[in-house]
Every structure is written in structure tokens, then in C-alpha cells.
Scaffold this motif. Structure first.
Motif, PDB file in Angstrom:
ATOM      1  N   GLU A 219       8.324  -6.413   1.257  1.00 47.71           N
ATOM      2  CA  GLU A 219       7.971  -5.681   2.041  1.00 47.71           C
ATOM      3  C   GLU A 219       9.194  -5.107   3.278  1.00 47.71           C
ATOM      4  OE1 GLU A 219       5.334  -9.227   1.420  1.00 47.71           O
ATOM      5  OE2 GLU A 219       7.221  -8.942   0.933  1.00 47.71           O
ATOM      6  N   GLN A 220      10.262  -5.806   3.741  1.00 50.55           N
ATOM      7  CA  GLN A 220      11.339  -4.946   4.600  1.00 50.55           C
ATOM      8  C   GLN A 220      11.906  -4.317   3.905  1.00 50.55           C
ATOM      9  OE1 GLN A 220      12.308  -9.731   5.069  1.00 50.55           O
ATOM     10  NE2 GLN A 220      12.250  -8.974   7.437  1.00 50.55           N
ATOM     11  N   LEU A 221      11.886  -4.291   2.538  1.00 51.98           N
ATOM     12  CA  LEU A 221      12.925  -3.026   1.858  1.00 51.98           C
ATOM     13  C   LEU A 221      11.988  -1.870   2.453  1.00 51.98           C
ATOM     14  CD1 LEU A 221      13.434  -5.266  -1.134  1.00 51.98           C
ATOM     15  CD2 LEU A 221      14.440  -4.745   0.745  1.00 51.98           C
ATOM     16  N   VAL A 222      11.050  -1.717   2.343  1.00 54.52           N
ATOM     17  CA  VAL A 222       9.609  -0.386   2.040  1.00 54.52           C
ATOM     18  C   VAL A 222      10.774   0.592   3.118  1.00 54.52           C
ATOM     19  CG1 VAL A 222       7.343   0.783   2.246  1.00 54.52           C
ATOM     20  CG2 VAL A 222       8.020  -1.360   1.340  1.00 54.52           C
ATOM     21  N   PRO A 223      11.096   0.445   3.984  1.00 55.05           N
ATOM     22  CA  PRO A 223      11.411   1.815   5.525  1.00 55.05           C
ATOM     23  C   PRO A 223      13.184   2.321   4.409  1.00 55.05           C
ATOM     24  CG  PRO A 223      10.813  -0.300   6.864  1.00 55.05           C
ATOM     25  CD  PRO A 223      10.639  -0.806   4.902  1.00 55.05           C
ATOM     26  N   TYR A 224      13.132   1.816   3.963  1.00 48.10           N
ATOM     27  CA  TYR A 224      14.795   1.325   3.763  1.00 48.10           C
ATOM     28  C   TYR A 224      15.035   2.494   2.174  1.00 48.10           C
ATOM     29  CZ  TYR A 224      15.438  -0.914   7.377  1.00 48.10           C
ATOM     30  OH  TYR A 224      14.953  -1.432   8.911  1.00 48.10           O
ATOM     31  N   PHE A 225      14.157   3.529   1.597  1.00 47.03           N
ATOM     32  CA  PHE A 225      13.954   4.275   0.781  1.00 47.03           C
ATOM     33  C   PHE A 225      15.241   5.162   0.668  1.00 47.03           C
ATOM     34  CE2 PHE A 225      11.057   0.497  -0.993  1.00 47.03           C
ATOM     35  CZ  PHE A 225      11.815   0.417  -2.699  1.00 47.03           C
ATOM     36  N   VAL A 226      15.806   5.527   0.241  1.00 41.01           N
ATOM     37  CA  VAL A 226      16.601   7.057   0.241  1.00 41.01           C
ATOM     38  C   VAL A 226      15.407   8.191  -0.218  1.00 41.01           C
ATOM     39  CG1 VAL A 226      18.708   6.300   0.402  1.00 41.01           C
ATOM     40  CG2 VAL A 226      17.219   7.190  -1.953  1.00 41.01           C
ATOM     41  N   ASN A 227      14.996   7.984  -1.059  1.00 36.72           N
ATOM     42  CA  ASN A 227      13.664   9.377  -1.722  1.00 36.72           C
ATOM     43  C   ASN A 227      12.371   8.291  -1.768  1.00 36.72           C
ATOM     44  OD1 ASN A 227      13.656   8.158  -3.909  1.00 36.72           O
ATOM     45  ND2 ASN A 227      15.507   8.816  -4.541  1.00 36.72           N
ATOM     46  N   LYS A 228      11.515   9.664  -1.595  1.00 35.16           N
ATOM     47  CA  LYS A 228      10.006   9.304  -2.092  1.00 35.16           C
ATOM     48  C   LYS A 228       9.730   8.734  -3.108  1.00 35.16           C
ATOM     49  CE  LYS A 228       8.482  12.793   1.602  1.00 35.16           C
ATOM     50  NZ  LYS A 228       6.898  13.483   1.900  1.00 35.16           N
ATOM     51  N   GLN A 229      10.362   9.215  -4.279  1.00 40.94           N
ATOM     52  CA  GLN A 229      10.274   8.779  -6.003  1.00 40.94           C
ATOM     53  C   GLN A 229      10.910   7.330  -6.213  1.00 40.94           C
ATOM     54  OE1 GLN A 229      12.106  11.218  -5.015  1.00 40.94           O
ATOM     55  NE2 GLN A 229      10.910  13.453  -5.572  1.00 40.94           N
ATOM     56  N   GLY A 230      11.864   6.688  -5.388  1.00 40.91           N
ATOM     57  CA  GLY A 230      11.688   5.349  -5.143  1.00 40.91           C
ATOM     58  C   GLY A 230      11.023   4.744  -4.535  1.00 40.91           C
ATOM     59  N   TYR A 231      10.758   5.056  -3.854  1.00 41.83           N
ATOM     60  CA  TYR A 231       9.907   4.339  -2.651  1.00 41.83           C
ATOM     61  C   TYR A 231       8.138   4.046  -3.217  1.00 41.83           C
ATOM     62  CZ  TYR A 231       5.333   4.032   0.691  1.00 41.83           C
ATOM     63  OH  TYR A 231       4.257   3.568   0.983  1.00 41.83           O
TER      64      TYR A 231
ATOM     65  N   ALA B 144       0.599  -1.250  -0.046  1.00 41.33           N
ATOM     66  CA  ALA B 144       0.258  -0.469   0.417  1.00 41.33           C
ATOM     67  C   ALA B 144       0.977   1.294  -0.107  1.00 41.33           C
ATOM     68  CB  ALA B 144      -1.041  -0.144   1.186  1.00 41.33           C
ATOM     69  N   PHE B 145       0.891   2.233  -1.155  1.00 41.41           N
ATOM     70  CA  PHE B 145       1.373   3.536  -0.942  1.00 41.41           C
ATOM     71  C   PHE B 145       0.547   4.253   0.228  1.00 41.41           C
ATOM     72  CE2 PHE B 145       1.204   8.529  -2.451  1.00 41.41           C
ATOM     73  CZ  PHE B 145       2.563   8.041  -2.099  1.00 41.41           C
ATOM     74  N   ASP B 146       1.528   4.570   1.284  1.00 40.23           N
ATOM     75  CA  ASP B 146       1.471   6.011   2.257  1.00 40.23           C
ATOM     76  C   ASP B 146       1.628   7.355   1.465  1.00 40.23           C
ATOM     77  OD1 ASP B 146       1.989   7.106   4.303  1.00 40.23           O
ATOM     78  OD2 ASP B 146       2.924   6.337   5.159  1.00 40.23           O
ATOM     79  N   PRO B 147       0.775   8.427   1.225  1.00 39.02           N
ATOM     80  CA  PRO B 147       1.315   9.011   0.849  1.00 39.02           C
ATOM     81  C   PRO B 147       2.514  10.570   1.990  1.00 39.02           C
ATOM     82  CG  PRO B 147      -1.123   9.160   1.733  1.00 39.02           C
ATOM     83  CD  PRO B 147      -0.146   7.850   1.695  1.00 39.02           C
ATOM     84  N   ASN B 148       1.901   9.651   3.217  1.00 39.25           N
ATOM     85  CA  ASN B 148       3.107  10.651   4.792  1.00 39.25           C
ATOM     86  C   ASN B 148       4.185  10.139   4.308  1.00 39.25           C
ATOM     87  OD1 ASN B 148       0.785  12.184   4.387  1.00 39.25           O
ATOM     88  ND2 ASN B 148       0.023  10.458   6.326  1.00 39.25           N
ATOM     89  N   TYR B 149       4.752   8.435   3.326  1.00 41.03           N
ATOM     90  CA  TYR B 149       6.155   8.227   3.691  1.00 41.03           C
ATOM     91  C   TYR B 149       7.009   9.448   3.653  1.00 41.03           C
ATOM     92  CZ  TYR B 149       9.813   5.024   2.468  1.00 41.03           C
ATOM     93  OH  TYR B 149      11.238   4.215   2.801  1.00 41.03           O
ATOM     94  N   GLU B 150       8.393   9.154   4.813  1.00 40.47           N
ATOM     95  CA  GLU B 150       9.159   9.754   5.077  1.00 40.47           C
ATOM     96  C   GLU B 150      10.715   9.047   4.978  1.00 40.47           C
ATOM     97  OE1 GLU B 150      10.124  12.688   5.149  1.00 40.47           O
ATOM     98  OE2 GLU B 150       7.784  13.454   4.737  1.00 40.47           O
ATOM     99  N   PRO B 151      11.550   8.722   4.166  1.00 36.42           N
ATOM    100  CA  PRO B 151      12.701   7.991   4.024  1.00 36.42           C
ATOM    101  C   PRO B 151      13.574   8.425   5.221  1.00 36.42           C
ATOM    102  CG  PRO B 151      12.525   9.621   2.581  1.00 36.42           C
ATOM    103  CD  PRO B 151      11.340   9.799   2.814  1.00 36.42           C
ATOM    104  N   PHE B 152      14.081   7.373   5.820  1.00 35.62           N
ATOM    105  CA  PHE B 152      15.601   7.455   6.633  1.00 35.62           C
ATOM    106  C   PHE B 152      16.197   8.649   6.463  1.00 35.62           C
ATOM    107  CE2 PHE B 152      14.380   3.318   8.290  1.00 35.62           C
ATOM    108  CZ  PHE B 152      14.272   2.977   9.700  1.00 35.62           C
TER     109      PHE B 152
END
Length: 142
Positions: A119-131, A8-16
């Protein structure tokens, strides 16, 4: 279509936050913060599967990238590599290609690995575009 693993896409996603010196693996638009992954694996906050990779068998079925020969001599093949599920059921090494190459050249039979599901990769994107691109790509492959 297998909807059980839809992301699911989270519009509030913030990369580390990515800090100077962090190791980042870039595969086109997909960029993962390896430093944060390893930190979380070692602290136990990211529980991943482990797998012994048969080096010869792996090289028969996977792309063999070019390597930096100077760096190759400095790597420790005892440190596990990281495999990531970029496509459903298909894993790519996102950290440790030099270790794999050195293991192959030295005739090592196995290399240990950490194996992360999509599913475990999702938090580790460096930017929202890649996510966002990964969510769309992943879901299109199910």
C-alpha cells in the motif's frame, strides 16, 4: 481470497514527476522512484517499518543479482536498504543490492532496512502502466 488488502485502481492516478538524476528501480513494468521514497522517509512524511536483515540468512533465501564491481566499492553498508512488498508477505530489495553484497563479502552480520508494504508503494510508480499492472498483479495474489 484476502480482500482486506485489495488495492483500488484510481483512474486519475498521477505518478510523481521523475526528474533527471532521480534513482529509479525497475523490475519489469514495475518502476519505483527511489529518490522520492527516500526523501519522504527522511522527512517523516512516509512512516515505514524498520528491520535488521540477517545478511547470511537473507542470501540463503533470496536471489543474488550480479553487481557492478566498481560501484560495489563505493557503497556504504551503514545506509539502510529498502525492502518492498511486491507479493503479499514477500519482500524484495528495491534499493541496496550492492550494499547487501558488500555486507556479505565483508562478513557483516546485519544490514538495516526500511520495509514498505504494498500500500505504501502505490505513490512511487514512475508511470501509470506500472501502477495499473501492480494493482492487477497484487489483487490477483490475494
Amino acid at each position: 481470497m484476502n480482500t482486506s488488502r485489495m488495492l483500488a485502481f484510481d483512474p486519475n492516478y498521477e505518478p510523481f514527476p521523475c526528474h533527471e538524476g532521480d534513482e529509479v528501480f525497475a523490475n519489469g513494468i514495475f518502476q519505483f522512484n527511489i529518490s522520492h521514497m527516500m526523501e519522504h522517509i527522511h522527512s517523516g512524511s512516509l512512516i515505514v517499518k524498520t528491520e535488521r536483515i540477517d545478511v547470511n540468512r537473507w542470501f540463503k533465501t533470496h536471489y543474488r543479482p550480479s553487481v557492478n564491481e566498481k560501484h560495489l566499492q563505493t557503497v556504504d553498508i551503514k545506509i539502510p536498504v529498502i525492502q518492498a512488498e511486491i507479493r503479499p508477505g514477500k519482500y524484495s530489495i528495491i534499493d541496496g543490492n550492492h550494499r547487501m553484497e558488500r555486507a556479505y563479502r565483508e562478513g557483516a552480520q546485519y544490514v538495516d532496512s526500511y520495509k514498505l508494504q504494498a500500500e505504501q508503494l502505490v505513490p512511487y510508480f514512475v508511470n501509470k502502466q506500472g501502477y495499473k499492472a501492480f494493482i492487477d498483479y497484487w489483487n490477483s495474489k490475494l
